[in-house]
Write a protein that holds these residues in place. Structure first.
Motif, mmCIF file in Angstrom:
data_model
loop_
_atom_site.group_PDB
_atom_site.id
_atom_site.type_symbol
_atom_site.label_atom_id
_atom_site.label_comp_id
_atom_site.label_asym_id
_atom_site.label_seq_id
_atom_site.Cartn_x
_atom_site.Cartn_y
_atom_site.Cartn_z
ATOM 1 N N GLY A 108 1.387 12.119 5.713
ATOM 2 C CA GLY A 108 0.475 12.859 4.867
ATOM 3 C C GLY A 108 -0.052 14.159 5.341
ATOM 4 N N LYS A 109 -0.857 14.991 4.864
ATOM 5 C CA LYS A 109 -1.569 16.142 5.338
ATOM 6 C C LYS A 109 -2.605 15.636 6.423
ATOM 7 N N GLY A 110 -2.785 16.015 7.778
ATOM 8 C CA GLY A 110 -3.702 15.465 8.789
ATOM 9 C C GLY A 110 -3.508 14.073 8.787
ATOM 10 N N GLY A 111 -2.402 13.373 8.440
ATOM 11 C CA GLY A 111 -2.527 11.858 8.667
ATOM 12 C C GLY A 111 -3.259 11.108 7.654
ATOM 13 N N SER A 112 -3.485 11.947 6.387
ATOM 14 C CA SER A 112 -4.243 11.303 5.055
ATOM 15 C C SER A 112 -3.728 10.266 4.456
ATOM 16 N N ILE A 113 -2.307 10.068 4.551
ATOM 17 C CA ILE A 113 -1.662 8.996 3.797
ATOM 18 C C ILE A 113 -1.630 7.705 4.466
ATOM 19 N N LEU A 114 -1.209 7.996 5.802
ATOM 20 C CA LEU A 114 -1.152 6.822 6.466
ATOM 21 C C LEU A 114 -2.403 6.184 6.887
ATOM 22 N N LYS A 115 -3.533 7.173 6.808
ATOM 23 C CA LYS A 115 -5.136 6.495 6.911
ATOM 24 C C LYS A 115 -5.457 5.639 5.953
ATOM 25 N N THR A 116 -5.063 6.231 4.593
ATOM 26 C CA THR A 116 -5.195 5.536 3.494
ATOM 27 C C THR A 116 -4.547 3.948 3.435
ATOM 28 N N ILE A 117 -3.217 4.088 3.794
ATOM 29 C CA ILE A 117 -2.360 2.947 3.903
ATOM 30 C C ILE A 117 -3.076 1.883 4.941
ATOM 31 N N GLU B 5 0.878 -1.126 -0.122
ATOM 32 C CA GLU B 5 0.072 -0.273 0.206
ATOM 33 C C GLU B 5 0.932 1.334 0.092
ATOM 34 N N ALA B 6 1.848 1.165 0.693
ATOM 35 C CA ALA B 6 2.734 2.423 1.101
ATOM 36 C C ALA B 6 3.597 2.568 -0.571
ATOM 37 N N LEU B 7 3.956 1.379 -0.987
ATOM 38 C CA LEU B 7 4.650 1.598 -2.535
ATOM 39 C C LEU B 7 3.810 2.253 -3.565
ATOM 40 N N ASN B 8 2.632 1.809 -3.391
ATOM 41 C CA ASN B 8 1.727 2.427 -4.348
ATOM 42 C C ASN B 8 1.293 3.862 -4.275
ATOM 43 N N ILE B 9 1.280 4.493 -3.083
ATOM 44 C CA ILE B 9 0.764 5.683 -2.651
ATOM 45 C C ILE B 9 2.184 6.502 -2.760
ATOM 46 N N LEU B 10 3.174 6.083 -2.538
ATOM 47 C CA LEU B 10 4.322 6.715 -2.333
ATOM 48 C C LEU B 10 5.274 7.115 -3.644
ATOM 49 N N HIS B 11 6.334 8.172 -3.714
ATOM 50 C CA HIS B 11 6.773 8.328 -4.963
ATOM 51 C C HIS B 11 8.341 8.517 -4.617
ATOM 52 N N GLU B 12 9.104 8.441 -5.756
ATOM 53 C CA GLU B 12 10.558 8.837 -5.864
ATOM 54 C C GLU B 12 11.297 8.088 -4.893
ATOM 55 N N GLU B 13 12.055 8.331 -3.836
ATOM 56 C CA GLU B 13 13.142 7.542 -3.252
ATOM 57 C C GLU B 13 12.421 6.996 -1.895
ATOM 58 N N VAL B 14 11.072 7.370 -1.672
ATOM 59 C CA VAL B 14 10.627 7.082 -0.370
ATOM 60 C C VAL B 14 10.253 5.613 -0.451
ATOM 61 N N PRO B 15 9.776 4.965 -1.414
ATOM 62 C CA PRO B 15 9.243 3.373 -1.279
ATOM 63 C C PRO B 15 10.610 2.497 -1.079
ATOM 64 N N THR C 201 -6.164 1.775 6.054
ATOM 65 C CA THR C 201 -7.562 1.416 5.845
ATOM 66 C C THR C 201 -7.677 -0.102 4.608
ATOM 67 N N SER C 202 -6.785 0.038 3.962
ATOM 68 C CA SER C 202 -6.666 -0.826 2.623
ATOM 69 C C SER C 202 -5.816 -2.024 3.345
ATOM 70 N N ALA C 203 -4.710 -2.000 3.982
ATOM 71 C CA ALA C 203 -4.076 -3.097 4.750
ATOM 72 C C ALA C 203 -5.084 -3.773 5.836
ATOM 73 N N ARG C 204 -5.939 -3.016 6.347
ATOM 74 C CA ARG C 204 -6.827 -3.516 7.357
ATOM 75 C C ARG C 204 -7.737 -4.347 6.707
ATOM 76 N N LYS C 205 -8.201 -3.938 5.522
ATOM 77 C CA LYS C 205 -9.321 -4.728 4.831
ATOM 78 C C LYS C 205 -8.708 -6.275 4.137
ATOM 79 N N TYR C 206 -7.541 -5.961 3.859
ATOM 80 C CA TYR C 206 -6.741 -7.244 3.561
ATOM 81 C C TYR C 206 -6.514 -8.348 4.570
ATOM 82 N N ALA C 207 -6.100 -7.659 5.571
ATOM 83 C CA ALA C 207 -6.093 -8.585 6.926
ATOM 84 C C ALA C 207 -7.301 -9.197 7.346
#
Ligand SMILES: Nc1nc2c(ncn2[C@@H]2O[C@H](COP(=O)(O)OP(=O)(O)OP(=O)(O)O)[C@@H](O)[C@H]2O)c(=O)[nH]1
Ligand SMILES: [Mg+2]
Length: 279
Positions: free
Chosen positions: A230-239, A184-194, A241-247
């Motif tokens: 992310g802004k106001g925790g938005s990116i972490l929240k997206t990561i 989830e993090a790889l898909n949402i983040l860019h450049e050298e971060v992943p 939520t998706s990971a929780r659904k998978y789990a």
């Protein structure tokens, strides 16, 4: 005749190794992303029927090592190649081949199938020989690939299972969930971060109706940390939520997933930290 054996899937980063293993096994064994160097471990994907058992070894993409993690990844590839019954070298048809990869192709062991991937895309390859062209996306030629693999695996008079029936990977539920968070993090983040991210499950409590999971997302500096949150925790929240659904799907229970972002400077060069993270 019963056929059973190990097949290492190797090739350049992004060639489509994990996609192929998942598709053949019919389960999500390994995470996939459009960014190179997604897979870091050797991951077994096990395909079992009454007539055969194929153990695929998904591996990290072959690349030059810039840090300890890279070196460990390349060690994983070497260890996957030794001792398997067959190797499938995947060649990405959607990319031009470079001299280095041309040289690899010259030095592959004799028990290697060269398989061109992404047949559904326009080919940029000219002249390179291969045994088969496939698409993990459309499924084209995958049954032929299975037949070619089976012909080359050891044959037995009676069933010889290498792993118990019912297992599709050697990895634990914890590993699969940690990897899903990383995907989830790889898909949402860019450049050298992943590339600088690792995920560690720090608490896993399984109750009767609910599973509580705490996980650290480890990154290399404060700037990356900010991007992951992310802004106001938005990116972490997206990561999350998706990971929780998978789990929840994997475990068949409600999951409470808490994610924390931690900075660990230069962790990819720290052997002790790499060990803790399971690399
Ligand atoms: N069009 C198309 N895309 C594909 C196919 N197979 C894989 N891909 C895409 O190629 C990218 C890389 O796929 P992966 O399966 O992660 O590749 P990999 O070889 O495991 O990569 P590393 O783990 O980084 O070495 C992803 O964006 C996939 O969706 C295919 O058959 N057709
Ligand atoms: Mg992979």
């Amino acid at each position: 005749m019963f056929r059973a054996g190990f097949v290492a899937i190797i090739g350049r980063p992004n060639a489509g190794k994990s996609s192929l293993v998942n598709r053949l096994v019919g389960e999500k064994v390994a995470i996939i992303s459009s960014k190179p160097q997604t897979t870091r471990d050797n991951i077994l994907g096990i395909l079992t029927t009454d007539d055969y058992q194929i153990v695929f070894v998904d591996t990290p993409g072959i690349h030059h090592s810039k840090n300890h993690l890279d070196k460990k990844m390349m060690k994983n590839v070497r260890s996957a190649i030794s001792g398997v019954d067959l190797i499938a070298y995947l060649l990405d048809t959607s990319k031009k081949i470079d001299d280095e990869e041309r040289a690899y192709l010259q030095h592959l062991p004799p028990n290697t199938l060269v398989v061109k991937t992404k047949k559904d895309l326009p080919s940029k390859l000219t002249g390179e020989d291969c045994d088969l062209e496939i698409s993990a996306k459309t499924g084209e030629n995958l049954s032929t690939l299975l037949e070619m693999i089976l012909q080359r695996l050891p044959a037995y008079e009676s069933p010889q299972y290498l792993f118990e029936k019912g297992y599709f990977t050697d990895k634990s539920i914890k590993f699969l969930i940690a990897e899903q968070i990383r995907e989830e993090a790889l898909n949402i983040l860019h450049e050298e971060v992943p590339h600088g991210i690792a995920v560690e499950i720090i608490r896993f409590y399984e109750g009767e109706h609910i599973v509580e999971i705490d996980a650290d997302i480890v990154c290399e500096n404060e700037r990356h940390k900010g991007m992951i949150i992310g802004k106001g925790g938005s990116i972490l929240k997206t990561i999350g939520t998706s990971a929780r659904k998978y789990a929840e799907e994997l475990l068949g229970k409600k999951v409470m997933l808490k994610l924390f972002v931690k900075v660990e400077k230069d962790w990819r060069n720290k052997p002790e930290k790499l060990k803790n993270l399971g690399y």
